[in-house]
Design an enzyme around this catalytic site. Sequence first.
Site, PDB file in Angstrom:
ATOM      1  N   SER A  41       0.811  -1.231   0.134  1.00 28.44           N
ATOM      2  CA  SER A  41       0.079  -0.081  -0.078  1.00 28.44           C
ATOM      3  C   SER A  41       0.838   1.381  -0.023  1.00 28.44           C
ATOM      4  O   SER A  41       0.477   2.393  -0.174  1.00 28.44           O
ATOM      5  CB  SER A  41      -1.189   0.089   1.214  1.00 28.44           C
ATOM      6  OG  SER A  41      -1.901  -0.939   1.026  1.00 28.44           O
ATOM      7  N   SER A  72      -5.723   3.254   4.724  1.00 24.32           N
ATOM      8  CA  SER A  72      -5.295   2.350   3.545  1.00 24.32           C
ATOM      9  C   SER A  72      -6.433   1.685   2.882  1.00 24.32           C
ATOM     10  O   SER A  72      -6.296   0.475   2.253  1.00 24.32           O
ATOM     11  CB  SER A  72      -4.194   1.513   3.924  1.00 24.32           C
ATOM     12  OG  SER A  72      -3.247   1.169   2.785  1.00 24.32           O
ATOM     13  N   LYS A 103      -0.010   3.777  -2.679  1.00 28.76           N
ATOM     14  CA  LYS A 103      -1.214   4.747  -2.712  1.00 28.76           C
ATOM     15  C   LYS A 103      -0.460   6.244  -2.327  1.00 28.76           C
ATOM     16  O   LYS A 103      -1.117   7.504  -2.645  1.00 28.76           O
ATOM     17  CB  LYS A 103      -1.902   4.366  -1.435  1.00 28.76           C
ATOM     18  CG  LYS A 103      -2.653   3.042  -1.384  1.00 28.76           C
ATOM     19  CD  LYS A 103      -3.594   2.935  -0.272  1.00 28.76           C
ATOM     20  CE  LYS A 103      -4.651   1.636  -0.735  1.00 28.76           C
ATOM     21  NZ  LYS A 103      -3.826   0.406  -0.407  1.00 28.76           N
TER      22      LYS A 103
END
Length: 437
Positions: free
Chosen positions: A115, A182, A118
């Site tokens: 993640s 997240s 992101k």
Amino acid sequence: MSGPRRQPLPPKPPLDMLADLTNNPPPPPSPLRTAVRRFKIYAPVVVLLAVILAVVQLVRPLPDPKLTMTAKKTYTFDGGAPAMPWPKEGQAYMAAAGLGTVGSFGEQKPVAIGSVAKAMTAYVILKGHPLKKGEKGAMIDVDKAAVEDGKKESEGESTVNTLKEGGQISEYDALAAIMIPSANNVARLLARWDAGGDQEAFVKKMNDAAKELGMTNTTYTDPSGLDATTVSTAEDQVKLGLKIVEMPELIAITRLPNWTDASGKSWRNYNDLIPFNGSLGIKTGSTTKAGGNLLFAAEKKVGKTNQLVVGAVLGQHGVPILGTAIDASRQIMLATQKMLVNAPVVKKGDVVGYVDNGLGGHTPVIATADVEAVGWPALTVKVKLGDDGAKLPQTARAGTEVGVLTVGEGASQVKVPVALKSDLVAPGVGSKLTRVG
């Protein structure tokens, strides 16, 4: 029979004619007389040309004054390069905004980042849709896919499951959803929103942005980082992080310990560095394949400046994987903050350069305050003198500020005005008359 006719003789020169009339022979020619005669002929011409040249020189526009630095162009901090508490596995990278690389650990080869991807999703969204301070930005329609994806937490995905189909979420809340809890489903929603429903087109934007930032070992294949084919290096992620810390609207989100969505549900920030030791976020990431990963930033007040440091730790497989990455990041972050110091480079009143009027005149300039550099042992920083975009005057009184002395670069630079040590006077007549260029 008459003889041939004689041709008339040519007329005598005037002096000979005068001699005939006065019965005085003409003076014999000599080099002196020739020179005098030529002088009488050419002297007025030379004087006229000299006058014209002098007038031209006097009325020509003066060259623009320029600042020239005499101070040293660099400053190196005393001491040897500090040792860093690097992790035992994976890879890591540490840098300070405006100062450069602190150090690195491990082979900087592309690995899955989870993640942490992101961070690029948020970067691309904000580049295309900037947020104004205090505002939440555009309202984004929540589609069926975002709601269905929100149920995938049972499959091990991080999601925000409070979205309602047909409802809306603000850009600010969407960014908070992907950076704090997240949320994979919101990352995909943002991608579809930005690219008109084409998630692949958004992924291309992510890779284009990576290329622009010099992230040569990075490939994004999805906006959430769930795909193991989304890979990068700690060094590349720090390049991105150094841009993100220049986005106050995003840092205001990533430094939050928690975020409350529109339904009133509170979500905690998985980055346990928040809110301690000046930590600013940025993004966690963990999967079985990627291990524990963290792109982080922090600030520290050094002298009169606020210093920003950015680091990344990837590929941590200790138990728990994310906790291991966070602990490793904490050690690196604290060590970097501790090593940052300031040191005097120039004292108030020191001559650091001069104003060159272009015709040989040099007027010294002095620092108007003490100048301190920020860095760590063995680091070399640049020192520059510039006019700060303003046009230098032809004349000015002593004490007039005419430029800026800059130490360091970017977020770590220190700027101090410089002023004339003595009056700046216009070039004299002699300088104007004898100028060549």
